[in-house]
Design a protein around this motif. Structure first.
Motif, PDB file in Angstrom:
ATOM      1  N   GLN A 112       0.347  -7.973  -3.670  1.00 39.67           N
ATOM      2  CA  GLN A 112       1.067  -7.544  -4.865  1.00 39.67           C
ATOM      3  C   GLN A 112       1.865  -8.687  -5.508  1.00 39.67           C
ATOM      4  N   ASP A 136       4.617   1.592  -7.467  1.00 36.90           N
ATOM      5  CA  ASP A 136       4.639   0.605  -6.378  1.00 36.90           C
ATOM      6  C   ASP A 136       5.091   1.282  -5.087  1.00 36.90           C
ATOM      7  N   HIS A 140       7.407  -2.668   0.135  1.00 38.46           N
ATOM      8  CA  HIS A 140       8.795  -2.223   0.256  1.00 38.46           C
ATOM      9  C   HIS A 140       9.723  -3.376   0.628  1.00 38.46           C
ATOM     10  N   THR A 145       8.132  -6.984  -4.229  1.00 42.42           N
ATOM     11  CA  THR A 145       8.336  -5.849  -5.145  1.00 42.42           C
ATOM     12  C   THR A 145       8.887  -6.352  -6.481  1.00 42.42           C
ATOM     13  N   ILE A 164       9.154   3.027  -8.369  1.00 44.79           N
ATOM     14  CA  ILE A 164       9.254   2.322  -7.084  1.00 44.79           C
ATOM     15  C   ILE A 164       9.566   3.381  -6.019  1.00 44.79           C
ATOM     16  N   TRP A 167      12.548   3.212  -2.078  1.00 47.07           N
ATOM     17  CA  TRP A 167      13.454   2.089  -2.302  1.00 47.07           C
ATOM     18  C   TRP A 167      14.625   2.094  -1.309  1.00 47.07           C
ATOM     19  N   MET A 205      15.286  -3.992  -0.387  1.00 44.50           N
ATOM     20  CA  MET A 205      14.664  -3.770  -1.690  1.00 44.50           C
ATOM     21  C   MET A 205      15.609  -3.040  -2.653  1.00 44.50           C
TER      22      MET A 205
END
Ligand SMILES: C[S@@+](CC[C@H](N)C(=O)[O-])C[C@H]1O[C@@H](n2cnc3c(N)ncnc32)[C@H](O)[C@@H]1O
Length: 262
Positions: A112, A136, A140, A145, A164, A167, A205
């Protein structure tokens, strides 16, 4: 023995078993979906605005999410990216049966955070067209990310949605460790362990979520809205042009960069 309830959701004739922590459904006829009922309800609520969408899913694993989004959103095109280079036969069989128009392209062996390959795949699949949604659910981890966000958020249409997932997972882990320490104080006191303060602790994250919140305050033309739910964060794209690859620090403004020391 205590029986655990089985959560299932039927979408367009397919039964999904919601098992966020495992990879297999209990019934071979079902698709295992690694999402909680809360996530599923949220995607169901978003479904009317996302019918026929152009979508990127980051993080495929066994393909439960890919199958779910195919059935729920009936995307015009769905690009799914996965780090593992091993195609998952169960998913490929599912797509052969349910994706007769070949709307879905699963790209295996893609990181990614690859700033060359990810834009190339998006260009190949969507040309110059904007995206409606990115989900996404991959590493993580903060850095990859963030990189994916920097690459793909600008490619959303005005009002498009960047999601996301999970998270807050590091905080849940932290809470679990703290609870464990509290329940065995003598053992952990002897080792002088704490759940935080370890030199190896990486920035979680959730720091990106803090940045995005400040970014939405700084520039509503870039981020019009941010919705932070339990484990799921949704960021709405504003109307202004944003160059793909713009660093997250540029979203924050001077005050935001000072506040967050970045
Ligand atoms: C939680 S699973 C995805 C579950 C899937 N979205 C679903 O709903 O069924 C996370 C996946 O992300 C993949 N992944 C981890 N790091 C990645 C990276 N840097 N780039 C792309 N995929 C990654 C893992 O291999 C794993 O298959």
């Amino acid at each position: 023995m205590r029986k655990t309830a089985i959560n299932t959701e039927v979408v367009d004739g397919v039964t999904f078993e919601l098992r966020p922590l495992v990879r297999n459904a209990t019934n071979p006829g079902w698709v295992c979906l690694r999402k909680t009922p809360r996530f599923v309800q949220r995607y169901r609520a978003l479904a009317p605005e996302l019918q026929g969408c152009r979508m990127v899913e980051v993080g495929v694993d066994q393909g439960g999410g890919t199958s779910f989004f195919l059935k729920l959103f009936k995307p015009q095109r769905l690009l799914a990216i996965e780090l593992s280079s091993e195609p998952v036969p169960k998913l490929m069989n599912f797509l052969a049966e349910h994706d007769k128009d070949n709307c879905v392209n699963v790209c295996w062996g893609v990181d990614q955070a690859d700033t060359v390959e990810v834009p190339r795949l998006v260009d190949d699949m969507f040309g110059g067209e904007t995206l409606d949604i990115v989900v996404d659910d991959a590493s993580h981890l903060l850095n990859p990310t963030t990189t994916t966000f920097e690459l793909l958020f600008p490619r959303l249409r005005r009002g498009g949605l960047y999601v996301i997932e999970d998270w807050s997972s590091e905080h849940l882990m932290d809470a679990r460790i703290a609870a464990e320490i509290a329940s065995f104080p003598e053992k952990f006191q002897a080792q002088k362990q704490t759940s935080v303060g370890n030199a190896d602790y990486e920035m979680p994250m959730s720091f990106l979520i803090c940045q995005l919140l400040i970014a939405s305050a700084h520039n509503a033309e870039w981020i019009t809205d941010i919705r932070v739910g339990k484990g799921i964060c949704e960021i709405r794209r504003g109307a202004a042009d944003i160059e793909p690859g713009t660093p997250i620090a540029d979203y924050l403004g001077g005050l935001g960069r000072w506040m967050l020391n970045c």
